[in-house]
Enzyme design. Structure first.
Site, PDB file in Angstrom:
ATOM      1  CE1 TYR A 186      -3.112  -2.496  -7.557  1.00  0.00           C
ATOM      2  CE2 TYR A 186      -3.307  -0.700  -9.133  1.00  0.00           C
ATOM      3  CZ  TYR A 186      -3.771  -1.375  -8.028  1.00  0.00           C
ATOM      4  OH  TYR A 186      -4.906  -0.936  -7.386  1.00  0.00           O
ATOM      5  CE  LYS A 227      -8.226   0.418  -7.743  1.00  0.00           C
ATOM      6  NZ  LYS A 227      -9.464   0.655  -6.956  1.00  0.00           N
TER       7      LYS A 227
END
Length: 263
Positions: A163, A170
């Site tokens: 990720y 995020k």
């Protein structure tokens, strides 16, 4: 649905005006937020931009009611400056905003963390995190008696396989939501996030090794998780858009089958 009188049912968003970003397919969380919002009584306006604008226009036809579509690139200051004027062509004010926006260049994902150039990192952070502030402030003049802003998140408490810089973005989104909650509370503007488990969306398909997330949830989530079902996350967002969370802000609501709580 709330009963006001015997035999009379009113949706939890009755009379509210909601702006929803990120509707690209009918499998997206954003689409189901827009759908449920309409079913619960809200008037909805959508945004899209670039090649995605035609997708938004086509998918909007699958909503229960027609929804106006405004072109909005959250990295384009002219679009942001004009947003309130464009919304007013369709709605007199806004009661809620859904931030369903995220993007990271290919070089920022897939195990390339140590080699990603700043330009790619900057794009991921601007589009996925800073845009929450940009969108909220562009809509701020339309907030009549306060508003609820809901963003879509993927829990950034830990480092996820592949990720990479999207995970960092995020984490920045989560922090941005808290600072917005701090500064806009005086205006009765609530800022909250829905941290959803993995859903097979267009965004998910761009993540190399997405199936690894699916395997983690299949093994560890205490509640059965379905990566093909965006509705639970959408329901959480609609609840936050309603008046049923009047004193909740700066919060991250997990709709992930409970995995975040497992050791």
């Amino acid at each position: 649905m709330a009963d006001l009188e015997w035999g009379t049912e009113v949706g939890i968003l009755e009379g509210k005006n909601i702006l929803v970003t990120g509707v690209l397919t009918d499998g997206s969380i954003a689409f189901h937020i827009a759908r449920l919002a309409q079913e619960e009584g809200a008037q909805v306006v959508l945004t899209g931009f670039g090649r995605g604008l035609s997708l938004t226009t086509r998918i909007a036809g699958r909503l229960p009611k027609p929804a106006p579509i405004i072109e909005l690139d959250v990295t384009n200051q002219e679009h942001l400056d004009a947003l309130a004027t464009e919304v007013k062509k369709h709605l007199p004010h806004l009661d809620g905003v859904v931030h369903s926006i995220g993007f990271a260049p290919e070089a920022a994902l897939g195990g390339n963390f140590l080699n990603t150039a700043w330009e790619d990192v900057a794009t991921a952070v601007q589009v996925s995190a800073y845009s929450l502030k940009s969108l909220t402030m562009a809509c701020h003049p339309l907030f009549k008696d306060g508003a609820s802003v809901v963003g879509l998140d993927f829990d950034a408490q830990v480092a996820w396989p592949k990720y990479d810089w999207m995970g960092v973005a995020k984490a920045a989104l989560e922090s941005t939501s808290r600072y917005l909650a701090r500064d806009l509370g005086k205006d009765n503007v609530r800022i909250n996030l829905i941290a959803a488990g993995p859903i097979r969306t267009i965004a998910a398909k761009s993540i190399p090794g997405f199936n690894e997330f699916e395997n983690v949830w299949n093994e560890r989530s205490p509640l059965k998780w379905d990566v093909a079902d965006p509705v639970p996350a959408a329901q959480g967002a609609v609840a936050l858009l309603s008046d049923w969370f009047p004193k909740t802000t700066g919060e991250i609501i997990h709709v992930d089958g409970g995995l975040h709580a497992m050791g």
